[in-house]
Each structure stands twice: as structure tokens, then as C-alpha cells.
Write a protein that holds these residues in place. Structure first.
Motif, short mmCIF file in Angstrom:
data_model
loop_
_atom_site.label_atom_id
_atom_site.label_comp_id
_atom_site.label_asym_id
_atom_site.label_seq_id
_atom_site.Cartn_x
_atom_site.Cartn_y
_atom_site.Cartn_z
N HIS B 298 0.82 -1.22 0.00
CA HIS B 298 0.00 0.00 0.00
C HIS B 298 0.85 1.26 0.00
O HIS B 298 0.33 2.37 -0.06
CB HIS B 298 -0.97 -0.01 1.19
CG HIS B 298 -0.28 0.04 2.51
ND1 HIS B 298 0.07 1.22 3.10
CD2 HIS B 298 0.14 -0.94 3.34
CE1 HIS B 298 0.68 0.96 4.25
NE2 HIS B 298 0.73 -0.35 4.41
N GLU B 299 2.17 1.07 0.09
CA GLU B 299 3.07 2.23 0.05
C GLU B 299 3.59 2.48 -1.37
O GLU B 299 4.45 3.33 -1.57
CB GLU B 299 4.24 2.03 1.02
CG GLU B 299 3.81 2.01 2.48
CD GLU B 299 4.89 1.44 3.39
OE1 GLU B 299 4.77 1.66 4.60
OE2 GLU B 299 5.82 0.77 2.90
N GLU B 301 2.69 3.68 -5.07
CA GLU B 301 1.68 4.52 -5.69
C GLU B 301 1.82 4.43 -7.20
O GLU B 301 2.94 4.44 -7.71
CB GLU B 301 1.90 5.97 -5.23
CG GLU B 301 0.75 6.88 -5.45
CD GLU B 301 1.07 8.29 -4.95
OE1 GLU B 301 0.15 8.96 -4.49
OE2 GLU B 301 2.25 8.71 -5.04
N VAL B 303 1.45 6.35 -10.43
CA VAL B 303 1.41 7.79 -10.70
C VAL B 303 0.78 8.02 -12.08
O VAL B 303 0.99 7.22 -13.00
CB VAL B 303 2.85 8.36 -10.69
CG1 VAL B 303 2.84 9.87 -10.79
CG2 VAL B 303 3.59 7.91 -9.45
N THR B 324 -9.16 -2.88 -1.51
CA THR B 324 -8.30 -2.22 -2.49
C THR B 324 -8.04 -3.18 -3.64
O THR B 324 -8.29 -4.37 -3.52
CB THR B 324 -6.95 -1.82 -1.87
OG1 THR B 324 -6.37 -3.00 -1.33
CG2 THR B 324 -7.09 -0.78 -0.79
N VAL B 342 -3.89 -0.38 -4.77
CA VAL B 342 -4.33 0.95 -5.21
C VAL B 342 -5.81 1.10 -4.92
O VAL B 342 -6.53 0.11 -4.78
CB VAL B 342 -4.05 1.16 -6.71
CG1 VAL B 342 -2.56 1.08 -7.00
CG2 VAL B 342 -4.81 0.15 -7.54
N ILE B 360 5.55 4.15 -11.25
CA ILE B 360 5.26 3.89 -9.84
C ILE B 360 6.31 4.57 -8.98
O ILE B 360 7.46 4.76 -9.38
CB ILE B 360 5.21 2.38 -9.51
CG1 ILE B 360 6.55 1.70 -9.86
CG2 ILE B 360 4.06 1.71 -10.23
CD1 ILE B 360 6.63 0.28 -9.38
N THR B 363 5.87 5.69 -1.42
CA THR B 363 5.53 6.81 -0.53
C THR B 363 6.30 6.67 0.79
O THR B 363 6.39 7.60 1.56
CB THR B 363 4.03 6.83 -0.24
OG1 THR B 363 3.65 5.55 0.29
CG2 THR B 363 3.24 7.11 -1.49
#
Lengths: 284, 371
Positions: B298-299, B301, B303, B324, B342, B360, B363
């Protein structure tokens, strides 16, 4: 009609073939080896007629012999359950030098001609034998008494109990003992309340086998028993004596009675097994 | 003032409840030949705590549990119950409630007799009378929600019920501590979930110091007050579930908790580049050299293509279920795929097609110096 009864015998249809073949072969084999010879015994004794049969069966000498045969076989099987369990326990649970030899020696009574065993026991337990001479001062006479028969039958029956119990004990889940111990049971309580009940079916099997073997035993006993009529004369010997007198009817009558009693006792043991299984789900 | 009988009884039971026991494990060692099952293990179980021993198979967690129970003898170290050396006590004197993985129920006894066993084997002077035993067994069976099954044999009840019989049996001896070995290991997924929350309630109700072993990180983190992570006979990390999850102490803990992508990176001046962003190395602000970076699904992302941040990746698979959407991605120069979680909107927006090229970035990342 016959079609329907046949259908009742058949199990539910299975995708895996083989029922007809294996069942047929088994029945034929059983008939040839067990059922036809045994039926012969009954046919022979039926030829006697009921009254003659009854006279032969009620003969005090016959009754004494039957009592002796079944009594000693039961006692010996009982003793074997205790010591056979101990021997199996030692073999399964402990490692010691010579364990393999000990394990192999258990089967010797299977292999040894029983007459040899009978002679050896007689030599040992006779009043002038190694062990017999020690027992004489205590007033115990083994050779030429029913006690001698029991001793011989214990020897003959031991492997049956050991070999029935051994694999079950080897598979015994150690966690059951640990559970018992954490719940606060002493070692003795664990054995009596947890281990023995689980071994009960295999002990019963061993008992039944040792008992059945004991009832039919002949070779070792005739040496040690002394064969005194009404005292230490076993039923199988009486059958042989009748045969030697050319009294075939008398011999088959005793055989038929032995068969019926043995079958009834073995059936009883099997029913006991089934009951135990139904109750607790523990398989023999 | 008259009071309802039920309330009275509950009050009395609470008064009699002994205060929970504290367990101290001090420098415990146990080896099988050259294999160290336990290597200098020290930890404290707080009174009334629900503690999980978590680790892969062979990590020593079950050996530790069995050592606390007294079922496995240890060569080094001591175990104390409220300061008293328990290693010299017999199993009976330890009064430990132990629930085995396969339950170890006595098959030839009914449910009732199984639960009554621990009371019936007590020495005569300590043994309750038959009526009292029956009363206690009934109450325990009510507690584990098995009232009415007294006369059944273990073979006649379900796996979940057997487990609760095993628990009731362990509780019958009024144990000082409760130990459970893989309590849900032999059950199917649905029953596991149910029993988990039920066990949590039972723990609150009994207030016993409880230790359980599991190899399922989700189970440990969800259920326990604190979690001990073990590896090769040693304690890797002890902490609350959030401490373990948020601050995994070692790469092993990180990987064992799962759901992470691992990157081999090179750190400069205490920082390393992971998927195009710089993150600090744990504990060493000046570290130079090889390092391991872990990023949770989940970290990561995805883009928007126009922004062109992070690194280019290709979508290989999409698993569109759960809260998710899980996306499997491959990036250049890396054999194994990376999983990213995501938001569902992105998926329903039709932006996640298999074979599609995206960017990607991470985060957040945990980076450990590789020794």
C-alpha cells in the motif's frame, strides 16, 4: 426371489471394480480351507444321533477335559495380556543393548516345534529340574499338573499379545501422555486411564488369539501335563485317545463341542470389540 | 438488601480468582545435538497478558512454549512463575493449562470425562466431590459454549468443538498460566476467524496469563497484546502489534510479516533511492554501502502518466477484489514482480489495463544496512 436376496448381498455399486472377483475367491478359499473340513466334523457327529451324542458329551471324563482345556487357555491368555503388554511396552519405549535379539526371541514360540518346548519345560519344571527343584520346598508342583499346562500355554501364547499390542503402542500419540501429565495425572494414572483404554482393542485381539491358540495346543502340553484322566488330560488329547480306540464318533463329538464353545467365545470377544468401537470409535 | 443469586455467585468467583501470574524466561537454552532450538532466550510475560510467539517453523517457538509448560527440559537458564523457579517443579506442581495443536483429547472418554480428568486425578485429599466436579465441568462447558455435548465422544464432534473441549479441559485444573500451541492450526479459515475473537473474549473473562504459538502473522497481530517474533531459536523482536507492524526491527521481521517488496539498494550518506525517491537508512544517518529496502504494497503509488514521477513499470495482472485493488507490476532489471495496492476508483476508472505502462513510486520505505 433369489435375485433379490443376491441384490441384498451386493454392496452399493462402486466405480472401482473387483467386488465379484475378490468376494468369490475369498468365499471359495474359506470353504475349502475352513468351512468344509469343519462341516465334516458336524456331519460326522450328527450321524451319531442326539442321544448318543449327549451321552458322549456328558461323560465326566470329557467334561473334565473340556474344562481343563478352556480353563487353562483362559488363564494363560489372561497372564499373557499382562506380561505381553509389559514386553511390548519395553520393546517400544526403551532402547537397550540387545533389543533386536529380544524382539526376535518373542517370535520363537511361533517357530519352535511345540513338542520341543514341552520337553524343555518338563525338564525345567519336573521336581528334579532346575526350577522345579526350587519350587518343591514351597509345595508348588508344576510339571504333571494343570499348572504345568498353564505354563506351557503362556509360552505358546505370548507372541500373539506382544505382536498385537506392539504396533498400536508404537503409534500411540505421545501428546496424550503429555496432556495427561499437564493435567496433573501421575504416571500410574496416565497408564491406567489413558494408555490402557486406548490399547484395549489390541489387548483383546491378543487375548483372543492367545486363547484360541491355547485351546488347540497339543504338542507341548502332552509332555508337561502328565495326562492323568480327570486331572491333567486336555480335550485335544482325549480326541486322540478316542481315535486310537477307533471311536471316531466319540472323537468327533468332543471336536464338535470344542468348536462350538471356541466359536462362541471368539464371537463374544469380537462383539466386545465392536461394542467398544461403536462406543468410542477406537478401531482394533 | 437482597441480591440476585447469579450476581452473588459471579462476585464470589471474582473474589476467588487469584491474581494472574508473571512469567520470566531467563537466558533459556536448549539444543538437539548441534542444532540450537533455543539460544539464550529471555523475555517476560506480564501478568494477565495475551502473548503471541510468532515465527516460521523451526524458529523455536513451540520449544519455548513446551519449556514453559515443563514438557521439554532445557539445559540452560530458568523459568520463573511470579519469581518462583518453575524449572524444579513437576508438571503437576506447575499447574499449567496446555492446549495441544491436535488437541490430544482422550478418545475413549466423553467430552464430560475429558474435562473432568484433571479434577479426578487429583490426590484424594484435594479432589472435589463428584457433585462438585460435575458442577465445575458443566460451568466450563457453558463457558466454552459446549453445553449439551457432555455425553459425546471426541470423534462425534467437529474440529472447532474439539478445540474448545481441549480448552475447557486445560482450564479445569485452574491453571496459573494458559499455553496454546497453534490453537487454530488445524481448523478451516471460517472457524479460525470465529474462534479467534472468541479466544480474545475468553482471555478477558479468565484474566489468565496466556501464551500462544502461531506461524500466522495476521493471527498474532490481531489477537495478542504483545508479539514475540522468533527466528532460529532467538528472539528477533518483542513489541505490541502496532510496534511490530510500524517499526519492524530487522529485515527478517519485515519479510516475515509479508506483503512487502524487497529492493537491494546502495546507500549514500544515510540515504538510499527506492523507486525514484530517497529514504533514510534505519538507525544510521551516515551509512554508506549496500542496504535492503522494504516497501509495503500500500506504500506503492501508481502515478498518473503525465506526471512521469518514479520509475516506469508494466501492469502484469490485476486482482480486483477486497477493499483495495492489487496490481502486479514488473520493472526493468528486476525478476520478481512488485505488488501494489491501489484505490478501487483507479480500477473502476479503467486506468489499469494489463500490459499497460505506468509510473510507480514509493511513498514510504524501510531501509536496513546490509551487513
Amino acid at each position: 426371489m433369489s435375485n433379490r436376496s443376491f441384490a441384498l448381498l451386493r454392496p452399493a455399486p462402486s466405480v472401482l471394480p473387483g467386488w465379484g472377483f475378490t468376494m468369490g475367491l475369498t468365499l471359495t478359499w474359506l470353504s475349502l480351507i475352513i468351512l468344509i473340513p469343519l462341516a465334516g466334523v458336524f456331519v460326522r457327529s450328527a450321524g451319531l444321533g442326539w442321544d448318543a451324542f449327549w451321552t458322549l458329551a456328558a461323560d465326566p471324563r470329557t467334561i473334565a477335559a473340556l474344562k481343563l482345556s478352556f480353563g487353562t487357555a483362559l488363564i494363560a491368555a489372561g497372564v499373557n495380556v499382562v506380561f505381553g503388554f509389559l514386553a511390548a511396552w519395553v520393546l517400544v519405549r526403551y532402547d537397550f543393548p540387545g533389543k533386536r535379539l529380544f524382539d526376535a526371541a518373542i517370535d520363537l514360540p511361533f517357530a519352535l516345534p511345540t513338542a520341543v518346548a514341552g520337553l524343555a519345560f518338563t525338564a525345567l519344571y519336573a521336581p528334579n529340574g532346575w526350577i522345579g527343584s526350587l519350587l518343591v520346598p514351597l509345595g508348588i508342583k508344576v510339571a504333571y499338573t494343570p499348572l504345568g499346562i498353564v505354563v506351557a500355554l503362556i509360552f505358546i501364547g505370548l507372541p500373539f499379545v506382544v505382536r498385537s499390542v506392539q504396533p498400536v503402542l508404537a503409534d500411540f500419540d505421545k501428546e496424550l501422555e503429555e496432556a495427561s501429565a499437564t493435567l496433573g495425572a501421575s504416571r500410574l494414572q496416565t497408564v491406567a486411564r489413558v494408555i490402557l483404554p486406548t490399547l484395549l482393542p489390541s489387548l483383546l485381539t491378543g487375548f483372543a488369539l492367545a486363547f484360541a491358540r491355547g485351546v488347540g495346543e497339543y504338542g507341548s502340553i502332552i509332555f508337561i501335563a502328565g495326562n492323568i484322566p480327570y486331572v491333567s488330560e486336555i480335550a485335544p488329547l482325549l480326541i486322540v485317545i478316542r481315535l486310537e480306540e477307533f471311536n471316531y464318533a466319540g472323537a468327533t463329538a468332543i471336536a464338535a463341542i470344542m468348536l462350538v464353545i471356541s466359536f462362541a467365545l471368539l464371537l463374544l470377544i469380537n462383539l466386545l470389540q465392536a461394542w467398544n468401537h461403536r462406543r468410542t470409535g477406537i478401531q482394533a | 438488601m437482597p441480591r440476585a443469586g447469579g450476581t452473588n455467585a459471579t462476585r464470589a468467583d471474582e473474589r476467588h480468582r487469584p491474581s494472574p501470574v508473571r512469567i520470566d524466561v531467563e537466558e533459556l537454552g536448549k539444543s538437539y545435538g548441534s542444532f540450537a532450538a533455543l539460544d539464550n532466550v529471555s523475555l517476560t510475560v506480564k501478568p494477565g497478558e495475551l502473548l503471541a510467539l510468532l515465527g516460521p517453523s523451526g524458529s523455536g517457538k513451540t520449544t519455548l512454549l513446551r519449556a514453559i509448560a515443563g514438557l521439554t527440559a532445557t539445559e540452560e537458564g530458568t523459568i520463573r512463575f511470579d519469581g518462583e523457579d518453575a524449572t524444579v517443579l513437576s508438571l503437576r506442581e506447575r499447574r499449567v493449562g496446555f492446549v495441544f495443536q491436535q488437541y490430544a483429547l482422550f478418545r475413549h472418554m466423553t467430552v464430560f470425562d475429558n474435562v473432568a480428568f484433571g479434577l479426578r486425578v487429583r490426590p484424594r485429599e484435594e479432589r472435589p466431590r463428584a457433585g462438585e466436579i460435575a458442577r465445575r465441568v458443566r460451568r466450563l462447558l457453558e463457558l466454552v459454549q459446549l453445553g449439551g455435548l457432555e455425553k459425546r465422544f471426541p470423534s462425534q464432534i467437529s474440529g472447532g468443538q474439539r478445540q474448545r473441549v481441549a480448552l475447557a479441559r486445560a482450564l479445569a485444573i485452574e491453571p496459573r498460566v494458559l499455553l496454546l500451541d497453534e490453537p487454530f492450526g488445524a481448523l478451516d479459515a471460517k472457524v479460525r476467524k470465529e474462534l479467534r475473537s472468541w479466544l480474545r473474549e475468553l482471555h478477558t473473562e479468565t484474566g489468565l496469563t496466556t501464551v500462544f504459538v502461531t506461524h500466522d502473522q495476521e493471527e498474532a497481530l490481531e489477537l495478542a497484546d504483545r508479539v514475540v517474533i522468533m527466528r532460529a531459536g532467538r528472539v528477533e523482536q518483542i513489541g505490541t502489534p502496532s510496534e511490530i507492524y510500524d517499526e519492524p526491527a530487522t529485515p527478517f521481521v519485515c519479510e516475515f510479516l509479508g506483503g512487502v517488496a524487497r529492493f537491494e539498494v546502495t546507500a549514500k550518506e544515510g540515504e538510499a533511492d527506492v523507486l525514484g525517491s530517497l529514504f533514510p537508512v534505519e538507525g544510521d544517518g551516515d551509512y554508506h554501502g549496500p542496504a535492503l529496502a522494504y516497501v509495503r504494497a500500500h506504500e506503492i503509488e501508481i502515478v498518473a502518466r503525465e506526471r512521469a514521477e518514479g520509475v516506469p513499470a508494466v501492469i502484469r495482472a490485476v486482482r480486483p477484489f477486497g477493499p483495495t485493488v492489487t496490481v502486479e507490476l514488473s520493472i526493468e532489471g528486476r525478476a520478481s514482480r512488485i505488488e501494489a495496492e491501489v484505490p478501487r476508483e483507479l480500477y473502476s476508472g479503467g486506468e489499469l489495463g494489463i500490459g499497460q505502462g505506468v509510473f510507480i513510486r514509493a511513498t514510504s520505505a524501510r531501509i536496513y544496512a546490509a551487513n
